[in-house]
Design an enzyme around this catalytic site. Structure first.
Site, PDB file in Angstrom:
ATOM      1  N   TYR A 103       0.834  -1.207   0.000  1.00 34.71           N
ATOM      2  CA  TYR A 103       0.000   0.000   0.000  1.00 34.71           C
ATOM      3  C   TYR A 103       0.866   1.255   0.000  1.00 34.71           C
ATOM      4  O   TYR A 103       0.663   2.168  -0.811  1.00 34.71           O
ATOM      5  CB  TYR A 103      -0.915  -0.002   1.224  1.00 34.71           C
ATOM      6  CG  TYR A 103      -1.709   1.282   1.392  1.00 34.71           C
ATOM      7  CD1 TYR A 103      -2.689   1.647   0.471  1.00 34.71           C
ATOM      8  CD2 TYR A 103      -1.482   2.127   2.482  1.00 34.71           C
ATOM      9  CE1 TYR A 103      -3.414   2.818   0.623  1.00 34.71           C
ATOM     10  CE2 TYR A 103      -2.210   3.293   2.641  1.00 34.71           C
ATOM     11  CZ  TYR A 103      -3.174   3.636   1.708  1.00 34.71           C
ATOM     12  OH  TYR A 103      -3.882   4.798   1.865  1.00 34.71           O
ATOM     13  N   GLY A 282     -49.121  23.309  45.118  1.00 38.04           N
ATOM     14  CA  GLY A 282     -48.847  23.674  46.505  1.00 38.04           C
ATOM     15  C   GLY A 282     -47.500  23.223  47.046  1.00 38.04           C
ATOM     16  O   GLY A 282     -47.145  23.551  48.181  1.00 38.04           O
ATOM     17  N   VAL A 283     -46.718  22.495  46.245  1.00 40.05           N
ATOM     18  CA  VAL A 283     -45.437  21.966  46.728  1.00 40.05           C
ATOM     19  C   VAL A 283     -44.397  23.079  46.799  1.00 40.05           C
ATOM     20  O   VAL A 283     -44.310  23.933  45.913  1.00 40.05           O
ATOM     21  CB  VAL A 283     -44.947  20.821  45.814  1.00 40.05           C
ATOM     22  CG1 VAL A 283     -43.473  20.510  46.059  1.00 40.05           C
ATOM     23  CG2 VAL A 283     -45.799  19.585  46.052  1.00 40.05           C
TER      24      VAL A 283
END
Length: 374
Positions: A103, A282-283
């Protein structure tokens, strides 16, 4: 400007063509593996710039290295010489050209063909000896170790490492494309043929694997790595490109109690964490203060009162915020604070804290904002 890209269907070719198609006054022709040579000659007849990317690196037999990597280059140059054409040529070679392998030798031979052509004709030739290129659309078990590692991890498989200390030089596909497209307008003032990519990374196989395992585990740890490090950022981007389309989403555990739910979204050792909560009608959440930890609150559904009181003071400060006007409230250290749902339905709040929660050192001291409140 007419531009030809050989190897147009490959990893680099697809990314380069996407970029070139966004360039003004650039017309792109493509030559793919398997196309007839007559099409190549047709493109070569009227081209100003050639990006010669075509090549093989894992053929069925070694003869293909020479026939494709060197042979196609010779075919292109022979045609150009015969027709007295000198387009600019940008060639993607490899650092393997310095090695005595089939290669590497074929890439080196292709470089020599181009250098001789430039010397004899004066044509503008630029050669990039690329190390391992990684990024989206790279083919696993073919283009790069990064592609292979990403593909395996994204599909639930571990990766095999033979030498954790093996050095790696890597370049990111966007940096390659940036360097390549810079050549469109560059005019050389010297005879230099070899150019580096704008940025490269040096690491080891072991370090690469470690980073990719951390990236894979984000879905369970929620910890985002340090993305100010460009290699890590590019690896994260690359990894996500290997997920299957039915695996883009993932569930997060929700911690439920009588107040609502809390979900951690993202954590970072460098930038803290993001989480969200829901709160029923309401938390009131909070009623505590921090010495060093700071937070940001943002109501993204509903409305809430955020109450703050500097410790040692009786004055209560209240911010009313809602999804009708998205805003962020900073929670300074030394202020006890709470967030109260003021609607008749559930609200959702997004939080950021500048550090990860440490159960051994939570930096959270209980203290009511309103001492008489129940």
């Amino acid at each position: 400007m007419n531009v030809l890209v050989t190897g147009a269907g490959g990893f680099i070719g697809k990314n380069l063509i996407e970029r070139l198609n966004r360039e003004e006054d650039v017309s792109v022709s493509q030559y793919h593996h398997g196309d007839d040579l007559s099409l190549l000659y047709e493109h070569l007849t009227d081209t100003d710039v050639i990006y010669h990317l075509a090549g093989v690196n894992r053929p069925q037999n070694n003869e293909e290295f020479a026939s494709v990597n060197r042979g196609l280059t010779e075919t292109i140059i022979t045609y150009l010489k015969e027709h007295h054409k000198t387009p600019k040529i940008v060639f993607s070679s490899s650092t393997q050209a310095e090695r005595d392998t089939p290669y590497g030798s074929s890439k080196k031979a292709a470089e020599e063909v181009l250098k001789n052509y430039s010397l004899k004709t004066g044509a503008d030739v630029t050669i990039y000896r690329l190390p391992g290129v990684f990024g989206k659309w790279s083919r696993p078990h073919y283009n790069s170790v990064v592609a292979t590692f990403c593909h395996e991890l994204a599909h639930g498989r571990d990766i095999d490492i033979h030498d954790v200390n093996q050095p790696l030089e890597l370049v990111y596909i966007d940096d390659v494309v940036d360097s390549f497209t810079d050549c469109l307008d560059q005019h050389k003032t010297d005879e230099t043929l070899y150019y580096p990519i704008n940025q490269s990374f040096h690491t080891t196989v072991g370090e690469l694997a470690k980073k990719l395992y951390e990236i894979r585990d984000i879905r369970t740890s929620l910890i985002i790595p340090n993305l100010s490090d460009k290699l890590t950022k590019c690896l994260y981007t690359t990894y996500l490109s290997y997920l299957d389309p039915d695996n883009f989403s993932y569930n997060l555990p929700a911690h439920q109690d009588e107040r609502g739910s809390l979900v951690e979204l993202v954590k970072s050792r460098h930038a803290g964490q993001i989480f969200m909560s829901t709160s029923r009608q309401g938390v009131i959440r909070g009623n505590h203060y921090h010495h060093t930890k700071v937070e940001k609150f943002c109501v993204i559904k509903g409305a809430a009162d955020i109450h703050l009181r500097k410790i040692g003071s009786d004055e209560v400060i209240t911010y009313t915020i809602s999804d009708q006007n998205i805003e962020i409230v900073d929670i300074p250290p030394g202020y006890t604070h709470s967030i109260e749902n003021i609607t008749d339905h559930e609200i959702t709040v997004l939080f950021w804290a500048n550090e990860l929660f440490d159960p051994d050192n939570p930096d959270t001291i209980r203290l009511r904002v309103k001492p008489d409140e129940r």
